[in-house]
Design a protein around this motif. Structure first.
Motif, PDB file in Angstrom:
ATOM      1  N   THR A 115     -34.750 -16.251 -24.925  1.00 58.95           N
ATOM      2  CA  THR A 115     -36.198 -16.133 -24.735  1.00 58.95           C
ATOM      3  C   THR A 115     -36.771 -17.393 -24.093  1.00 58.95           C
ATOM      4  O   THR A 115     -37.790 -17.316 -23.391  1.00 58.95           O
ATOM      5  N   LEU A 116     -36.139 -18.540 -24.325  1.00 56.69           N
ATOM      6  CA  LEU A 116     -36.568 -19.761 -23.650  1.00 56.69           C
ATOM      7  C   LEU A 116     -36.133 -19.758 -22.191  1.00 56.69           C
ATOM      8  O   LEU A 116     -36.901 -20.123 -21.297  1.00 56.69           O
ATOM      9  N   LEU A 117     -34.899 -19.357 -21.950  1.00 57.15           N
ATOM     10  CA  LEU A 117     -34.390 -19.338 -20.583  1.00 57.15           C
ATOM     11  C   LEU A 117     -35.142 -18.334 -19.722  1.00 57.15           C
ATOM     12  O   LEU A 117     -35.180 -18.477 -18.496  1.00 57.15           O
ATOM     13  N   ALA A 118     -35.740 -17.327 -20.341  1.00 58.94           N
ATOM     14  CA  ALA A 118     -36.439 -16.272 -19.598  1.00 58.94           C
ATOM     15  C   ALA A 118     -37.932 -16.545 -19.443  1.00 58.94           C
ATOM     16  O   ALA A 118     -38.684 -15.641 -19.064  1.00 58.94           O
ATOM     17  N   GLN A 119     -38.381 -17.762 -19.718  1.00 59.91           N
ATOM     18  CA  GLN A 119     -39.807 -18.058 -19.592  1.00 59.91           C
ATOM     19  C   GLN A 119     -40.306 -17.877 -18.155  1.00 59.91           C
ATOM     20  O   GLN A 119     -39.673 -18.333 -17.206  1.00 59.91           O
ATOM     21  N   LYS A 120     -41.447 -17.219 -18.020  1.00 58.23           N
ATOM     22  CA  LYS A 120     -42.079 -17.007 -16.718  1.00 58.23           C
ATOM     23  C   LYS A 120     -43.103 -18.116 -16.497  1.00 58.23           C
ATOM     24  O   LYS A 120     -44.300 -17.946 -16.711  1.00 58.23           O
ATOM     25  N   TYR A 121     -42.607 -19.252 -16.094  1.00 57.25           N
ATOM     26  CA  TYR A 121     -43.476 -20.421 -15.937  1.00 57.25           C
ATOM     27  C   TYR A 121     -43.604 -20.761 -14.453  1.00 57.25           C
ATOM     28  O   TYR A 121     -42.594 -20.922 -13.756  1.00 57.25           O
ATOM     29  N   PRO A 122     -44.834 -20.896 -13.944  1.00 61.42           N
ATOM     30  CA  PRO A 122     -45.027 -21.109 -12.504  1.00 61.42           C
ATOM     31  C   PRO A 122     -44.581 -22.485 -12.009  1.00 61.42           C
ATOM     32  O   PRO A 122     -44.337 -22.658 -10.804  1.00 61.42           O
ATOM     33  N   ILE A 170     -36.441 -20.267 -32.865  1.00 60.67           N
ATOM     34  CA  ILE A 170     -37.753 -19.782 -32.441  1.00 60.67           C
ATOM     35  C   ILE A 170     -37.644 -18.865 -31.225  1.00 60.67           C
ATOM     36  O   ILE A 170     -37.026 -19.217 -30.218  1.00 60.67           O
ATOM     37  N   ASP A 171     -38.251 -17.706 -31.344  1.00 54.94           N
ATOM     38  CA  ASP A 171     -38.319 -16.703 -30.284  1.00 54.94           C
ATOM     39  C   ASP A 171     -39.655 -16.856 -29.567  1.00 54.94           C
ATOM     40  O   ASP A 171     -40.712 -16.878 -30.201  1.00 54.94           O
ATOM     41  N   HIS A 172     -39.594 -16.971 -28.234  1.00 58.61           N
ATOM     42  CA  HIS A 172     -40.799 -17.146 -27.425  1.00 58.61           C
ATOM     43  C   HIS A 172     -41.013 -15.925 -26.542  1.00 58.61           C
ATOM     44  O   HIS A 172     -40.089 -15.488 -25.847  1.00 58.61           O
ATOM     45  N   GLU A 173     -42.236 -15.402 -26.551  1.00 63.31           N
ATOM     46  CA  GLU A 173     -42.575 -14.362 -25.582  1.00 63.31           C
ATOM     47  C   GLU A 173     -42.509 -14.954 -24.170  1.00 63.31           C
ATOM     48  O   GLU A 173     -42.654 -16.171 -23.991  1.00 63.31           O
ATOM     49  N   PRO A 174     -42.283 -14.122 -23.142  1.00 58.70           N
ATOM     50  CA  PRO A 174     -42.069 -14.651 -21.786  1.00 58.70           C
ATOM     51  C   PRO A 174     -43.190 -15.544 -21.259  1.00 58.70           C
ATOM     52  O   PRO A 174     -42.938 -16.410 -20.421  1.00 58.70           O
ATOM     53  N   ASP A 175     -44.423 -15.341 -21.724  1.00 60.15           N
ATOM     54  CA  ASP A 175     -45.539 -16.157 -21.237  1.00 60.15           C
ATOM     55  C   ASP A 175     -45.921 -17.271 -22.194  1.00 60.15           C
ATOM     56  O   ASP A 175     -46.963 -17.908 -22.024  1.00 60.15           O
ATOM     57  N   SER A 176     -45.088 -17.542 -23.204  1.00 62.96           N
ATOM     58  CA  SER A 176     -45.439 -18.525 -24.226  1.00 62.96           C
ATOM     59  C   SER A 176     -45.665 -19.909 -23.630  1.00 62.96           C
ATOM     60  O   SER A 176     -46.689 -20.557 -23.894  1.00 62.96           O
ATOM     61  N   LEU A 177     -44.730 -20.385 -22.827  1.00 60.33           N
ATOM     62  CA  LEU A 177     -44.855 -21.727 -22.256  1.00 60.33           C
ATOM     63  C   LEU A 177     -46.063 -21.807 -21.333  1.00 60.33           C
ATOM     64  O   LEU A 177     -46.815 -22.790 -21.361  1.00 60.33           O
ATOM     65  N   ARG A 178     -46.262 -20.789 -20.540  1.00 60.26           N
ATOM     66  CA  ARG A 178     -47.406 -20.770 -19.630  1.00 60.26           C
ATOM     67  C   ARG A 178     -48.716 -20.891 -20.407  1.00 60.26           C
ATOM     68  O   ARG A 178     -49.617 -21.661 -20.039  1.00 60.26           O
ATOM     69  N   GLU A 179     -48.849 -20.127 -21.486  1.00 61.24           N
ATOM     70  CA  GLU A 179     -50.081 -20.152 -22.273  1.00 61.24           C
ATOM     71  C   GLU A 179     -50.281 -21.498 -22.959  1.00 61.24           C
ATOM     72  O   GLU A 179     -51.407 -21.995 -23.051  1.00 61.24           O
ATOM     73  N   LEU A 180     -49.210 -22.096 -23.454  1.00 56.51           N
ATOM     74  CA  LEU A 180     -49.309 -23.408 -24.096  1.00 56.51           C
ATOM     75  C   LEU A 180     -49.793 -24.467 -23.111  1.00 56.51           C
ATOM     76  O   LEU A 180     -50.694 -25.264 -23.420  1.00 56.51           O
ATOM     77  N   VAL A 181     -49.206 -24.487 -21.933  1.00 56.08           N
ATOM     78  CA  VAL A 181     -49.591 -25.480 -20.933  1.00 56.08           C
ATOM     79  C   VAL A 181     -51.024 -25.245 -20.466  1.00 56.08           C
ATOM     80  O   VAL A 181     -51.809 -26.201 -20.316  1.00 56.08           O
ATOM     81  N   ALA A 182     -51.394 -23.989 -20.252  1.00 55.47           N
ATOM     82  CA  ALA A 182     -52.763 -23.692 -19.826  1.00 55.47           C
ATOM     83  C   ALA A 182     -53.767 -24.149 -20.884  1.00 55.47           C
ATOM     84  O   ALA A 182     -54.828 -24.693 -20.552  1.00 55.47           O
ATOM     85  N   ALA A 183     -53.437 -23.944 -22.160  1.00 55.32           N
ATOM     86  CA  ALA A 183     -54.334 -24.388 -23.226  1.00 55.32           C
ATOM     87  C   ALA A 183     -54.442 -25.910 -23.264  1.00 55.32           C
ATOM     88  O   ALA A 183     -55.542 -26.463 -23.422  1.00 55.32           O
ATOM     89  N   ALA A 184     -53.306 -26.590 -23.118  1.00 55.13           N
ATOM     90  CA  ALA A 184     -53.321 -28.054 -23.151  1.00 55.13           C
ATOM     91  C   ALA A 184     -54.136 -28.623 -22.002  1.00 55.13           C
ATOM     92  O   ALA A 184     -54.908 -29.576 -22.182  1.00 55.13           O
ATOM     93  N   ARG A 185     -53.971 -28.051 -20.827  1.00 58.93           N
ATOM     94  CA  ARG A 185     -54.704 -28.522 -19.649  1.00 58.93           C
ATOM     95  C   ARG A 185     -56.201 -28.210 -19.766  1.00 58.93           C
ATOM     96  O   ARG A 185     -57.046 -29.061 -19.476  1.00 58.93           O
ATOM     97  N   SER A 186     -56.533 -26.991 -20.163  1.00 61.94           N
ATOM     98  CA  SER A 186     -57.934 -26.568 -20.200  1.00 61.94           C
ATOM     99  C   SER A 186     -58.739 -27.365 -21.212  1.00 61.94           C
ATOM    100  O   SER A 186     -59.886 -27.741 -20.954  1.00 61.94           O
ATOM    101  N   ALA A 187     -58.146 -27.625 -22.389  1.00 64.24           N
ATOM    102  CA  ALA A 187     -58.865 -28.332 -23.455  1.00 64.24           C
ATOM    103  C   ALA A 187     -58.562 -29.824 -23.483  1.00 64.24           C
ATOM    104  O   ALA A 187     -59.029 -30.529 -24.385  1.00 64.24           O
ATOM    105  N   GLU A 188     -57.784 -30.313 -22.517  1.00 66.00           N
ATOM    106  CA  GLU A 188     -57.420 -31.736 -22.423  1.00 66.00           C
ATOM    107  C   GLU A 188     -56.807 -32.229 -23.732  1.00 66.00           C
ATOM    108  O   GLU A 188     -57.257 -33.207 -24.334  1.00 66.00           O
ATOM    109  N   LEU A 189     -55.769 -31.525 -24.167  1.00 64.63           N
ATOM    110  CA  LEU A 189     -55.089 -31.832 -25.419  1.00 64.63           C
ATOM    111  C   LEU A 189     -53.772 -32.552 -25.148  1.00 64.63           C
ATOM    112  O   LEU A 189     -53.055 -32.223 -24.201  1.00 64.63           O
TER     113      LEU A 189
END
Length: 382
Positions: free
Chosen positions: A60-67, A141-160
């Motif tokens: 599930t990590l190797l299959a992450q759809k991260y841009p 830990i099992d990650h949905e394919p967009d998990s990494l993308r959503e985490l990074v988008a949240a960190a960037r958007s909220a400046e975390l």
């Protein structure tokens, strides 16, 4: 007993309104938008004897759809079950994120095995590509394919600087259904998510299964070196980041879950007791206060209710019954999050009794020289 019931009721009214609304389960990833440029990410996975769960988690990590650019570093921490070879085999087909498998050797004195592995993984990532973010995630830990993308988008958007999600734990067996929702409920009571996420608040915590950390923030906080001895490494990490001026966010996960099974009481007991006394900083007086507090808050309400009813005194029974009702009401959102029936809420005092015994056992094991034992290693007080 009437006065004890009244004391419990007052305690629950304060917990209901004054403890950061810890019982609510609506703290999810903050509002987010795609960044103009996707930063590079290194995913660091410390793994020790994880061959049983790796086939369900690593793909599930190797299959992450991260841009953006991302790669995975699995650090084999002295496994004896072929964890490293299995990880290479799982990545052999290619087509996903690149995987590097390495081993740091035995940890140096003063380091826990997990943090020694994390240190090695971060060092490799810096040498390879100097990533802007680090995703620290456990091997179960099992990650949905967009998990990494959503985490990074949240960190960037909220400046975390740190974004952490409490992975949804497995609840397949009867013991898991009884103990796991309460585990997350108690964690939230100790570290109310709203307080953790409030800028300037002293409360700091993270969930070690899923932590996205800005590399510059890690360097500023001196981690993992600054927390190398920590048994409860996720909370220590969040504290270090906050102390260095970083921003921290913690919430419940929708796209991240644990595949690790805890089929019986023994496995769950070990999971809790290995770190419970460390949570109390190995202090006997804090242990005593915790036991008394758990008894007053969780055990006294049903005891006061039953004692009052047995004596034929409904006035004496009322405070205990009211406290138990408030307790059940605060537990219901967590049961719903874990898709468990509402009738399980009145069982919380029994579960709390188990946690009380686990905490006492944790202290006993510590003084016997077997504290914080995990997969063949034992860590004493730092």
């Amino acid at each position: 007993m009437e006065w004890i019931g009244a004391g419990s009721l007052l305690a629950w009214l304060w917990l209901l309104l004054g403890q950061g609304f810890f019982w609510r389960t609506d703290v999810r990833l903050p509002a987010r938008r795609d960044p103009e440029r996707w930063p590079s990410v290194a995913v660091v996975v410390p793994a020790r004897d994880e061959a049983a769960v790796l086939p369900a988690s690593l793909p599930t990590l190797l299959a992450q759809k991260y841009p953006g650019r991302a790669e995975v570093f699995l650090i084999d921490d002295g496994s004896t079950d072929g964890t490293g070879a299995l990880a290479r085999a799982l990545a052999a087909d290619g087509g996903g994120l690149p995987l590097t498998v390495a081993s740091p050797g035995e940890p140096e004195p003063g380091w826990t095995g997990k943090l020694w592995a994390v240190r090695h993984g971060i060092a490799l990532a810096r040498e390879r590509s100097a990533p802007e973010y680090l995703l620290l995630t456990d091997a179960d830990i099992d990650h949905e394919p967009d998990s990494l993308r959503e985490l990074v988008a949240a960190a960037r958007s909220a400046e975390l600087d740190l974004v952490s999600q409490m992975a949804r734990l497995r609840v397949a067996t009867s013991w898991e259904r009884l103990i796991v929702p309460a585990f997350v409920y108690f964690f939230g009571q100790l570290y109310p998510f709203r307080w953790v996420n409030r800028p300037g608040a002293r409360t700091a915590a993270a969930a070690g299964g899923c932590v996205l950390l800005r590399r510059e923030a890690a360097e500023r906080a001196g981690v993992p070196e600054a927390i190398r001895h920590a048994v409860i490494d996720d909370v220590a990490l969040a504290r270090a980041v906050k102390r260095s001026g970083g921003t921290v966010w913690l919430g419940l996960a929708d796209r991240v879950s644990s595949v690790r099974p805890y089929p019986g009481l023994a496995e769950l007991w070990r999971m809790v007791s290995r770190s419970a006394y460390a949570q109390l900083r190995h202090r006997p007086l804090v242990l005593l206060g915790t036991v008394l507090g758990l008894a007053l808050v969780y055990l006294a309400p049903p005891a006061a209710l039953m004692a009052g009813l047995a004596a034929g005194d409904p006035v004496a029974a009322a405070p205990g019954g009211a406290a138990w009702a408030v307790m059940c009401g605060t537990f219901l959102p967590m049961l719903r999050y874990y898709r468990q029936p509402s009738w399980a809420a009145p069982l919380l005092p029994f579960t709390a009794l188990l946690y009380l015994l686990m905490t006492v056992d944790s202290a006993v094991q510590h003084y016997r020289g077997r504290g914080a034992a995990w997969k063949g290693r034992t860590y004493g007080a730092p």
